[in-house]
Design a protein around this motif. Structure first.
Motif, PDB file in Angstrom:
ATOM      1  N   GLY B 277       0.683  -1.039  -0.224  1.00  0.00           N
ATOM      2  CA  GLY B 277      -0.431   0.147  -0.055  1.00  0.00           C
ATOM      3  C   GLY B 277       0.662   1.480  -0.174  1.00  0.00           C
ATOM      4  N   GLU B 278       1.854   1.234   0.187  1.00  0.00           N
ATOM      5  CA  GLU B 278       3.180   2.042   0.126  1.00  0.00           C
ATOM      6  C   GLU B 278       3.475   2.177  -1.623  1.00  0.00           C
ATOM      7  OE1 GLU B 278       6.585   3.768   1.993  1.00  0.00           O
ATOM      8  OE2 GLU B 278       6.729   1.479   1.250  1.00  0.00           O
ATOM      9  N   VAL B 279       3.755   4.095  -1.647  1.00  0.00           N
ATOM     10  CA  VAL B 279       4.330   4.406  -3.218  1.00  0.00           C
ATOM     11  C   VAL B 279       5.963   5.025  -2.904  1.00  0.00           C
ATOM     12  CG1 VAL B 279       3.664   6.091  -4.934  1.00  0.00           C
ATOM     13  CG2 VAL B 279       1.903   4.523  -4.309  1.00  0.00           C
ATOM     14  N   LEU B 280       6.337   4.160  -2.795  1.00  0.00           N
ATOM     15  CA  LEU B 280       8.396   4.367  -3.536  1.00  0.00           C
ATOM     16  C   LEU B 280       8.455   5.093  -4.700  1.00  0.00           C
ATOM     17  CD1 LEU B 280      10.608   4.371  -1.630  1.00  0.00           C
ATOM     18  CD2 LEU B 280      10.607   2.382  -2.711  1.00  0.00           C
ATOM     19  N   GLY B 281       9.049   6.215  -4.209  1.00  0.00           N
ATOM     20  CA  GLY B 281       9.358   7.191  -5.247  1.00  0.00           C
ATOM     21  C   GLY B 281      11.033   7.395  -5.172  1.00  0.00           C
ATOM     22  N   VAL B 282      11.230   6.618  -6.801  1.00  0.00           N
ATOM     23  CA  VAL B 282      13.024   6.525  -6.936  1.00  0.00           C
ATOM     24  C   VAL B 282      13.409   8.215  -7.982  1.00  0.00           C
ATOM     25  CG1 VAL B 282      14.701   5.136  -7.474  1.00  0.00           C
ATOM     26  CG2 VAL B 282      12.318   4.018  -6.994  1.00  0.00           C
ATOM     27  N   ALA B 283      14.174   9.133  -7.040  1.00  0.00           N
ATOM     28  CA  ALA B 283      14.617   9.779  -8.094  1.00  0.00           C
ATOM     29  C   ALA B 283      15.993  10.205  -8.437  1.00  0.00           C
ATOM     30  CB  ALA B 283      14.104  11.562  -7.092  1.00  0.00           C
ATOM     31  N   GLY B 284      16.379  11.252  -9.150  1.00  0.00           N
ATOM     32  CA  GLY B 284      17.590  10.651  -9.261  1.00  0.00           C
ATOM     33  C   GLY B 284      17.839  11.164 -11.046  1.00  0.00           C
ATOM     34  N   LEU B 285      18.900  12.000 -10.895  1.00  0.00           N
ATOM     35  CA  LEU B 285      18.592  12.202 -12.535  1.00  0.00           C
ATOM     36  C   LEU B 285      19.246  10.775 -13.762  1.00  0.00           C
ATOM     37  CD1 LEU B 285      21.668  15.300 -12.088  1.00  0.00           C
ATOM     38  CD2 LEU B 285      19.624  14.970 -12.020  1.00  0.00           C
ATOM     39  N   MET B 286      19.091  11.589 -15.209  1.00  0.00           N
ATOM     40  CA  MET B 286      19.253  10.135 -15.664  1.00  0.00           C
ATOM     41  C   MET B 286      20.935   9.642 -16.243  1.00  0.00           C
ATOM     42  SD  MET B 286      16.658  10.300 -18.466  1.00  0.00           S
ATOM     43  CE  MET B 286      17.735   9.963 -20.217  1.00  0.00           C
ATOM     44  N   GLY B 287      20.650   7.996 -15.570  1.00  0.00           N
ATOM     45  CA  GLY B 287      21.386   7.813 -15.933  1.00  0.00           C
ATOM     46  C   GLY B 287      22.427   7.238 -14.801  1.00  0.00           C
ATOM     47  N   ALA B 288      21.344   7.585 -13.733  1.00  0.00           N
ATOM     48  CA  ALA B 288      21.903   7.370 -12.348  1.00  0.00           C
ATOM     49  C   ALA B 288      21.233   5.809 -11.657  1.00  0.00           C
ATOM     50  CB  ALA B 288      21.246   8.336 -11.131  1.00  0.00           C
ATOM     51  N   GLY B 289      20.838   5.276 -13.089  1.00  0.00           N
ATOM     52  CA  GLY B 289      21.104   3.681 -12.478  1.00  0.00           C
ATOM     53  C   GLY B 289      19.366   3.161 -11.604  1.00  0.00           C
ATOM     54  N   ARG B 290      18.376   4.444 -11.767  1.00  0.00           N
ATOM     55  CA  ARG B 290      17.353   3.650 -11.159  1.00  0.00           C
ATOM     56  C   ARG B 290      16.279   2.599 -12.582  1.00  0.00           C
ATOM     57  NH1 ARG B 290      14.441   9.583 -11.684  1.00  0.00           N
ATOM     58  NH2 ARG B 290      16.124   9.216 -13.565  1.00  0.00           N
TER      59      ARG B 290
END
Lengths: 312, 493
Positions: B277-290
């Motif tokens: 039930g959690e929404v985890l955001g993953v932020a970072g610049l392009m190419g950060a490996g996300r």
């Protein structure tokens, strides 16, 4: 709706081409339409059509199989030698089909696990399988297959008034059409050819699909080999040379895209018939066999050019 | 200056543009906005000669023109820079800049390589881009490639440059460089048509906005004499309310845990968890490996070390098939190359990940397939003429919904969405947020990778930030500000 109609119309283009061709040939030589001749055409077509059905699967995944002619020769030679050695014809046929399946799988494994481009991989196995045929037969035809009624029936017999090879082709067509259009496997074949990455990311085992289509093609090449061997009552080490090109031509004439993902097996049947009628018609009209090649090439080119125009 | 008046265009009886007008002054940056399918790209394709108009008039510097091909438009200095860049990655920067108009000794076809490189260097310098013209273009960042595209347009004497979603793949800093370049060119009298869904950017750089809706002209507004809300209302024809819908659902136990996940040379020691039930955001610049982390969790990339635990138990995921067995879904970043089989129909695309469900003993069951597809078309409000419509012909937002539908069909317990709203219009964006909320409310653990900070902040319960293959920070709901996240994403520069 009008768009869908248009799509159907363009899909049926090859069929119109075939009908037009039949009309032209019949006018130039009415004996084309005799039952004997039509059966003759169909019997000839059956061998190349069955191979082309397999090629359709391969091309739909975006691949190509150049080894079908050599697979035909090798499986035919093995079948002939087993029969000549006195083996039961049904067991012989089973072994030949299994061998075809394995030879096809080898192609699939090289392409998927070895990550070799299909063109190169099957170019290599084409040479290898042909070489093995020559080694196995010592370069000589195998004859004296014995007097097996059931095996002779396979290439020369009639079933309900129709030549058995034609019946075999029709049954193969129906089964393969069903697999392609109605099963999850068929859907996967189109998906892998349409966008392999998206297919993989949707949980489709693309390698397994590819190995399967090459195996199917090998199996069908062996089926053709049995028809041919039965008809000739012998196996030639040079059998099936350039069959891969006829099969590819039939697939392309039928409107299947060499890029994969788009096409249908009914088109391939039509494509094989076009080539068959063209060959037979030119013989009847008395076109020299040298010119026949030129005409065949031009027809293939025209078909592809028209297809281009349509999609542009 | 360009004036377009009363432009109409229909395709096989469907009117896509009805009496639309647009004008572009010299040295102006003019945004063209509207939801997907509003007619923006058709309008620009007419301006650049790709399509011919059915009705209407185009004047360039007061002269009526009739473009028959893109070449005609190019002659008058109208150049389009498409979202998918037209750069050949294996050629050098200079080779790309002079592609199709190479300098040669007379008519011989022998190239004046030295001179082209010299001219390229001068041009790049003028645009403030510090790049050796002999660099392989594919080695440059996407942002620099974008500027190379502009340089290409300038090299062919462009006076009017149409840019379609130019910043979709750029980092904030690259966007700044791009804007600087655009502003400098503007000062020299070059005009831009700027197509984008990103309001912040449009307000930062454009002079005017023309809004289209359903193929019709709605109006033109001057910046800064207008507001986000006014523009959005004009685009959708109604008030949209909150941009990010509220979500109020209890967060459950830990569903997915990742421990020290490493792919050599790509990312290292990434550990995080996400709960039901959690929404985890993953932020970072392009190419950060996300994206790479997501692909590894989904079994599309092989991990060199690390552990993945689901419901507290270690699991082995070697392929997407394994991941799907553990009820993981993955809405990929690039819907055209990874999400969809473009030649397939909507129906075939949605059932692609659900073939088992839509069949019995290997034989497709059309009834089951269709009922599932109809349900999702309705639930996700996919705008289509029917399940047989090809995915290729859908707008970006609807394509994205098809990809999401494909994964909803698998009843995921963990859903990873990589840039779920890139290139998607505001209306569809909000619908996608609603879908995410609904899934969270039903207990799905959700990971959203996004480069749009307002979006990450708007929809996440918690945000983790990556930089250069490392997890650099975690931000809770209370601390969530753009500054906090950017601090971790850039290393505090």
């Amino acid at each position: 709706m009008s768009n869908q109609n248009k799509e159907w119309l363009s899909k049926l283009g090859p069929l119109f081409g075939l009908i037009l061709l039949i009309i032209v040939v019949s006018i130039l030589n009415p004996s084309f339409l005799s039952i004997a001749n039509i059966f003759n055409v169909l019997r000839q077509v059956s061998i190349s059509a069955i191979i082309a059905f397999g090629m359709t699967f391969v091309i739909l995944t975006g691949g190509i199989d150049l080894s079908v002619g050599s697979t035909l020769a090798l499986t035919g030679a093995v079948a002939a030698s087993l029969l000549a050695g006195g083996m039961d014809p049904f067991l012989t046929m089973g072994i030949a089909l299994l061998l075809g399946l394995i030879l096809g799988m080898v192609n699939g494994v090289i392409i998927t696990k070895g990550k070799v481009a299909p063109f190169i991989a099957t170019l290599a196995t084409m040479t290898i399988y042909r070489g093995l045929t020559l080694v196995y037969t010592e370069g000589r035809p195998i004859s004296g297959l014995g007097d097996h009624y059931s095996f002779q029936l396979f290439g020369k017999g009639y079933f309900l008034g129709f030549p058995v090879p034609v019946v075999t082709m029709v049954i193969a067509f129906i089964i393969l059409w069903f697999i392609l259009q109605k099963t999850t496997f068929g859907r996967r074949v189109y998906a892998v050819g349409g966008n392999e990455e998206a297919a993989k990311l949707s949980g489709i085992n693309a390698d397994r699909v590819k190995i399967a289509v090459y195996a199917i093609t090998g199996f069908l090449a062996a089926l053709s080999a049995l028809i041919l061997t039965s008809r000739l009552n012998s196996a030639q080490p040079t059998a099936g040379e350039s069959y891969e090109l006829d099969a590819i031509a039939a697939v392309v004439l039928g409107g299947t895209s060499l890029n994969g993902g788009k096409g249908w097996i009914f088109g391939t049947l039509i494509g094989a018939l076009i080539i068959g009628v063209l060959n037979n018609g030119m013989n009847l009209i008395g076109v020299s066999s040298f010119w026949q090649q030129v005409v065949k090439g031009i027809v293939i080119l025209l078909a592809v050019l028209m297809d281009r125009k349509k999609s542009a | 200056m360009i004036e377009m008046r009363g432009i109409s265009k229909s395709f096989s009886g469907n009117a896509v543009l009805k009496d639309v007008q647009f004008d572009l002054a010299n040295g102006e940056i003019h945004a063209l906005m509207g939801e997907n399918g509003a007619g923006k790209s058709t309008m620009m394709k007419i301006l650049s000669g790709i399509y011919t108009k059915d009705q209407g008039e185009i004047k360039v510097d007061g002269q009526v023109v009739n473009f028959k091909s893109p070449k005609d438009a190019e002659k008058l200095g109208i150049i389009v820079i498409h979202q998918e860049l037209n750069i050949l990655p294996d050629l050098t920067v200079a080779q790309n800049l002079f592609l199709g108009k190479e300098l040669t000794y007379g008519k011989t076809g022998i190239l004046k390589t030295k001179q082209m490189e010299k001219e390229a260097a001068e041009l790049l310098k003028k645009l403030g881009l510090d790049v050796n013209p002999r660099t392989r273009t594919g080695d440059l960042s996407v942002g620099k490639q974008q500027i190379i595209e502009i340089a290409k347009a300038i090299a062919s004497d462009a006076k009017y440059i149409v840019m379609d979603e130019p910043t979709a793949a750029l980092t904030d800093r690259e966007i700044e460089t791009l804007f600087k370049t655009i502003r400098e060119l503007k000062a020299k009298g070059i005009s831009f048509v700027y197509i984008s869904h990103r309001m912040e950017e449009i307000f930062a750089i454009c002079d005017r906005i023309t809004i289209l809706r359903d193929g019709q002209y709605v109006g033109v507004r001057k910046i800064p004499k207008t507001t986000f809300d006014e523009i959005v209302a004009m685009m959708v024809g109604r008030e949209l309310g909150e941009r990010f819908p509220e979500r109020n659902c209890p967060i459950g136990e830990t569903k997915l845990e990742v421990r020290n996940l490493t792919v050599n040379g790509v990312f290292k020691d990434v550990s995080f968890s996400v709960r039901k039930g959690e929404v985890l955001g993953v932020a970072g610049l392009m190419g950060a490996g996300r994206t790479e982390v997501a692909q590894t969790i989904f079994g599309y990339r092989k991990a060199n070390s690390g552990e993945i635990l689901i419901d507290g138990k270690p699991v082995s995921i070697k392929s997407p098939i394994d991941a799907m067995k553990h009820r993981i879904g993955f809405v990929t970043e690039d819907r055209k190359t990874q999400g969809l089989v473009l030649d397939f129909s909507i129906q075939e695309n949605i059932s692609l990940a659900n073939l088992e469900k839509c069949s019995s003993s290997g034989i497709m069951n059309k009834q089951k397939e269709l009922s599932m597809v109809h349900q999702y078309i309705e639930d996700l409000k996919i705008r289509t003429s029917g399940p047989e419509q090809s995915a290729k012909s859908l707008s970006g937002g609807n394509q994205q919904k098809v990809v999401i539908a494909k994964w909803l069909g698998t009843n995921p317990e963990i859903l990873i969405l990589d840039e779920p709203t890139r290139g998607v219009d505001i209306g569809a964006k909000k619908e996608i947020y609603h879908i995410i909320n609904k899934l969270a409310e039903s207990g799905v653990a959700i990971i959203v990778i996004s480069s749009e900070l307002p979006e990450v902040i708007g929809i996440s319960d918690r945000v983790i930030v990556m930089r250069e293959g490392l997890l650099t920070g975690e931000v809770t709901k209370e601390q969530m500000t753009q500054e906090n996240i950017m601090h971790f994403a850039t290393g505090g520069e």
